[in-house]
Enzyme design. Structure first.
Site, PDB file in Angstrom:
ATOM      1  N   ASP A  13       0.808  -1.254   0.343  1.00 43.52           N
ATOM      2  CA  ASP A  13      -0.069   0.024   0.004  1.00 43.52           C
ATOM      3  C   ASP A  13       0.786   1.173  -0.097  1.00 43.52           C
ATOM      4  OD1 ASP A  13      -2.731  -1.636   0.188  1.00 43.52           O
ATOM      5  OD2 ASP A  13      -1.989  -1.909   2.238  1.00 43.52           O
ATOM      6  N   LYS A  16       2.307   1.682  -5.265  1.00 47.59           N
ATOM      7  CA  LYS A  16       2.668   1.372  -6.388  1.00 47.59           C
ATOM      8  C   LYS A  16       1.756   1.317  -7.290  1.00 47.59           C
ATOM      9  CE  LYS A  16       3.393  -2.645  -4.309  1.00 47.59           C
ATOM     10  NZ  LYS A  16       2.724  -2.279  -3.098  1.00 47.59           N
ATOM     11  N   ALA A  39      -3.922  -8.355  -3.406  1.00 47.52           N
ATOM     12  CA  ALA A  39      -3.338  -7.071  -3.599  1.00 47.52           C
ATOM     13  C   ALA A  39      -4.287  -6.097  -3.990  1.00 47.52           C
ATOM     14  CB  ALA A  39      -2.265  -7.267  -4.760  1.00 47.52           C
ATOM     15  N   GLY A  40      -4.315  -4.843  -3.627  1.00 49.05           N
ATOM     16  CA  GLY A  40      -5.268  -3.947  -4.199  1.00 49.05           C
ATOM     17  C   GLY A  40      -4.531  -2.501  -4.532  1.00 49.05           C
ATOM     18  N   HIS A  41      -4.634  -2.235  -5.757  1.00 48.81           N
ATOM     19  CA  HIS A  41      -3.823  -1.146  -6.485  1.00 48.81           C
ATOM     20  C   HIS A  41      -4.847   0.076  -6.933  1.00 48.81           C
ATOM     21  CE1 HIS A  41      -0.095  -3.582  -7.545  1.00 48.81           C
ATOM     22  NE2 HIS A  41      -0.426  -3.200  -6.293  1.00 48.81           N
ATOM     23  N   GLN A 224       1.926  -6.132  -2.799  1.00 44.82           N
ATOM     24  CA  GLN A 224       2.452  -6.164  -1.459  1.00 44.82           C
ATOM     25  C   GLN A 224       3.761  -5.469  -1.185  1.00 44.82           C
ATOM     26  OE1 GLN A 224       1.503  -9.577  -2.535  1.00 44.82           O
ATOM     27  NE2 GLN A 224      -0.694  -9.017  -2.254  1.00 44.82           N
ATOM     28  N   THR A 301      -8.396  -3.832  -0.741  1.00 45.12           N
ATOM     29  CA  THR A 301      -9.056  -5.179  -0.860  1.00 45.12           C
ATOM     30  C   THR A 301     -10.115  -5.490   0.151  1.00 45.12           C
ATOM     31  OG1 THR A 301      -6.967  -6.218  -2.109  1.00 45.12           O
ATOM     32  CG2 THR A 301      -8.535  -7.731  -1.107  1.00 45.12           C
ATOM     33  N   THR A 302      -9.774  -5.383   1.388  1.00 46.95           N
ATOM     34  CA  THR A 302     -10.746  -5.534   2.468  1.00 46.95           C
ATOM     35  C   THR A 302     -11.497  -4.547   3.095  1.00 46.95           C
ATOM     36  OG1 THR A 302      -8.892  -5.454   3.871  1.00 46.95           O
ATOM     37  CG2 THR A 302      -9.143  -7.707   3.440  1.00 46.95           C
ATOM     38  N   LEU A 333       3.331  12.418  -0.014  1.00 43.95           N
ATOM     39  CA  LEU A 333       4.080  13.604   0.832  1.00 43.95           C
ATOM     40  C   LEU A 333       2.860  14.560   1.444  1.00 43.95           C
ATOM     41  CD1 LEU A 333       6.814  14.559   1.987  1.00 43.95           C
ATOM     42  CD2 LEU A 333       6.691  16.082  -0.032  1.00 43.95           C
ATOM     43  N   VAL A 415       2.615  13.849  -4.847  1.00 39.76           N
ATOM     44  CA  VAL A 415       1.836  14.702  -3.844  1.00 39.76           C
ATOM     45  C   VAL A 415       0.335  14.768  -3.995  1.00 39.76           C
ATOM     46  CG1 VAL A 415       4.009  16.220  -3.533  1.00 39.76           C
ATOM     47  CG2 VAL A 415       2.464  16.502  -5.597  1.00 39.76           C
TER      48      VAL A 415
HETATM   49  P1  IMP Z   1      -2.384 -12.989   2.690  1.00 34.93           P
HETATM   50  O1  IMP Z   1      -1.552 -12.824   1.503  1.00 34.93           O
HETATM   51  O2  IMP Z   1      -4.011 -12.778   2.211  1.00 34.93           O
HETATM   52  O3  IMP Z   1      -2.462 -14.325   3.321  1.00 34.93           O
HETATM   53  O4  IMP Z   1      -2.257 -11.599   3.744  1.00 34.93           O
HETATM   54  C1  IMP Z   1      -1.110 -11.902   4.648  1.00 34.93           C
HETATM   55  C2  IMP Z   1      -0.652 -10.560   5.295  1.00 34.93           C
HETATM   56  O5  IMP Z   1      -0.417  -9.630   4.088  1.00 34.93           O
HETATM   57  C3  IMP Z   1      -1.828  -9.844   5.932  1.00 34.93           C
HETATM   58  O6  IMP Z   1      -1.302  -9.187   7.133  1.00 34.93           O
HETATM   59  C4  IMP Z   1      -2.567  -9.073   4.876  1.00 34.93           C
HETATM   60  O7  IMP Z   1      -3.093  -7.891   5.446  1.00 34.93           O
HETATM   61  C5  IMP Z   1      -1.459  -8.580   4.129  1.00 34.93           C
HETATM   62  N1  IMP Z   1      -1.332  -8.425   2.653  1.00 34.93           N
HETATM   63  C6  IMP Z   1      -1.611  -9.047   1.599  1.00 34.93           C
HETATM   64  N2  IMP Z   1      -1.819  -8.306   0.679  1.00 34.93           N
HETATM   65  C7  IMP Z   1      -1.656  -7.034   0.788  1.00 34.93           C
HETATM   66  C8  IMP Z   1      -1.507  -5.956   0.178  1.00 34.93           C
HETATM   67  O8  IMP Z   1      -1.648  -6.025  -1.102  1.00 34.93           O
HETATM   68  N3  IMP Z   1      -1.349  -4.791   0.673  1.00 34.93           N
HETATM   69  C9  IMP Z   1      -1.293  -4.991   2.078  1.00 34.93           C
HETATM   70  N4  IMP Z   1      -1.041  -5.743   2.951  1.00 34.93           N
HETATM   71  C10 IMP Z   1      -1.247  -6.832   2.407  1.00 34.93           C
HETATM   72 MG    MG Z   2      -2.914  -2.076  -1.658  1.00 35.53          MG
END
Ligand code: IMP
Ligand code: MG
Length: 429
Positions: A13, A16, A39-41, A224, A301-302, A333, A415
């Site tokens: 996060d 990227k 992932a979440g972009h 990640q 993502t969550t 920044l 920025v």
């Molecule tokens: P998992 O990959 O879903 O098993 O999650 C393992 C750990 O990585 C957890 O703490 C998630 O919150 C964190 N995590 C997984 N993917 C991301 C991401 O894209 N951004 C930030 N944290 C992530």
């Molecule tokens: Mg993300």
């Protein structure tokens, strides 16, 4: 001609998505090499916001080849839905290619991910529950994994599924007391996925290496971050893949001699989602300084609120070293624009001594207290700056301190959320 890896230097996060999107405008190919739809972009184009989980951010420009490499674990249903959503918003997805060696996320993977996490009273990782960990476990255990190449051959897929599902249903029943999954339903669903995805599945290592040979620009997009890397992260509170720059080679079938640059993305402060140690974390009463307002620190993502804290120079030095970062990009920044003072961690105090190197032991890390330097805030809007010299002197001082701690020059500074709210100090391509 350059191949560039973009890698997160903290816990993911870092932003990227925005930088990959920015660099993708000049790239010919964008490659994801690890992780999955955990992932979440977020990428903002004009007034529109796109949230991508699986498809490389380069997809937002038409005419780019977007590759899901062998190191990615792919939930085909999620991929098709993400493609359909993009298409409904006028985005061309015809450049997507999938490695025939990529592993599949099967319906039992998210189920087991969540059951496993729920069943633990201590040691929860805070997984996103998307089945990423269990899919990589099956990959490394070898017996129960199913790859795209298997999906494309109906006999192999059926054979693999019946063998694997017997084991998984046993596990669901005997360990978790849950009903098993229906093989017929999975088979029908996955055959439908295969029919839709078949034209995109290929040996993507050949595509990438051919592009490099032709002198095209290839961007490797890490998901990640380094501290979630299975080897180099805050183990066991990590993800199950290799986001670190070295993972780009393994996860895409490209040799290390073919990578020219490693762009390290680092936020001007720190965040983390899920469990695990976080030395510079802010207490609950101060966290909104960074989380709310322009920070918008909620998981893509969550939706979980992200834990927030000050910039950690120990982590910056560590991640730059692990990844061999050549260019540093500082994100968000502007989130600090309204702070009167800003803290920056320059080392850890441990049992009366000082630690400069990020420790392997979480027990040691838990006993470390950050050594802070207090810097005065600049208390003005930075979002309109186009060059470093447009920034208030105090913001420039803050960036210089970050570069010093990371031992790497700052190539770019973000920025704001929008594509044009970016300072380019040094060209990447
Ligand atoms: P998992 O990959 O879903 O098993 O999650 C393992 C750990 O990585 C957890 O703490 C998630 O919150 C964190 N995590 C997984 N993917 C991301 C991401 O894209 N951004 C930030 N944290 C992530
Ligand atoms: Mg993300």
């Amino acid at each position: 001609m350059p191949s560039v890896v973009v890698v997160g230097l903290q816990w993911g996060d870092e932003g990227k998505g925005k930088i990959t999107d920015f660099l993708a405008s000049q790239a010919d190919m964008v490659v994801r090499y690890q992780g999955g739809n955990n992932a979440g972009h977020t990428v903002v184009v004009g007034e529109e916001e796109f949230k991508l989980h699986l498809i490389p951010s380069g997809v937002l420009y038409s005419g780019k080849i977007c590759i899901l490499g062998n190191g990615v674990v792919i939930n085909p249903g999620v991929l098709l839905k993400e493609m359909a959503d993009l298409q409904s918003r006028g985005i061309d997805t015809s450049g997507i290619r999938i490695s025939d060696r990529a592993h599949l996320i099967m319906p039992y993977h998210p189920v087991l991910d969540q059951l496993d996490e729920c069943s633990r009273t201590v040691g929860k990782i805070g997984t996103t529950g998307r089945g990423i960990g269990p899919a990589y476990v099956d990959k490394y255990a070898r017996y129960d994994a199913i790859r795209f190449v298997d999906l494309l051959d109906p006999d192999t897929f059926e054979e693999r599924l019946s063998q694997v599902l017997g084991m998984k249903n046993n596990l669901l029943d005997k360990v978790y007391g849950q009903a098993g999954l229906d093989p017929q339903k999975i088979k029908e669903e996955y055959f439908q996925f295969a029919a839709e995805l078949r034209p995109m599945v290929t040996d993507t290592s050949v595509l990438i290496n051919d592009a490099i040979k032709k002198g095209q620009k290839v961007l490797f997009e890490g998901a990640q971050g380094t501290l979630l890397d299975i080897d180099h992260g805050t183990f066991p509170f990590v993800s199950s893949s290799s986001p670190a720059a070295g993972g780009a080679c393994i996860g895409s079938g490209v040799g290390p001699t073919k990578i020219n640059k490693v762009v390290g993305i680092i936020k001007a402060y720190s965040t983390r989602v899920g469990e695990g140690p976080f030395p510079t974390e802010l207490p609950d009463n101060l966290v909104s300084l960074l989380r709310d307002g322009r920070g918008r620190e909620y998981g893509v993502t969550t939706g979980r609120p992200r834990r927030c804290g000050w910039f950690d120079g120990v982590i910056a030095e560590y991640s730059v070293r692990i990844n061999g970062v050549s260019d540093l990009v500082v994100m968000k920044l502007d989130v600090l624009d309204k702070l009167e003072t800003i803290m920056i961690c320059t080392g850890y105090r441990y049992h009366g001594g000082i630690i400069k190197e990020f420790p392997a032991s979480l027990k040691v890390l838990a006993e470390c207290t950050p050594i802070y330097e207090e810097l005065p805030g600049w208390l003005c809007d930075t979002t309109k700056a186009k060059e470093l010299k447009d920034l208030p002197v105090r913001a420039q001082d803050y960036l210089n301190r970050i570069a010093e701690l990371a031992q790497t020059p700052v190539a770019m500074v973000s920025v704001g959320w929008r594509r044009d709210e970016t300072i380019i100090n040094q060209q990447i391509w």
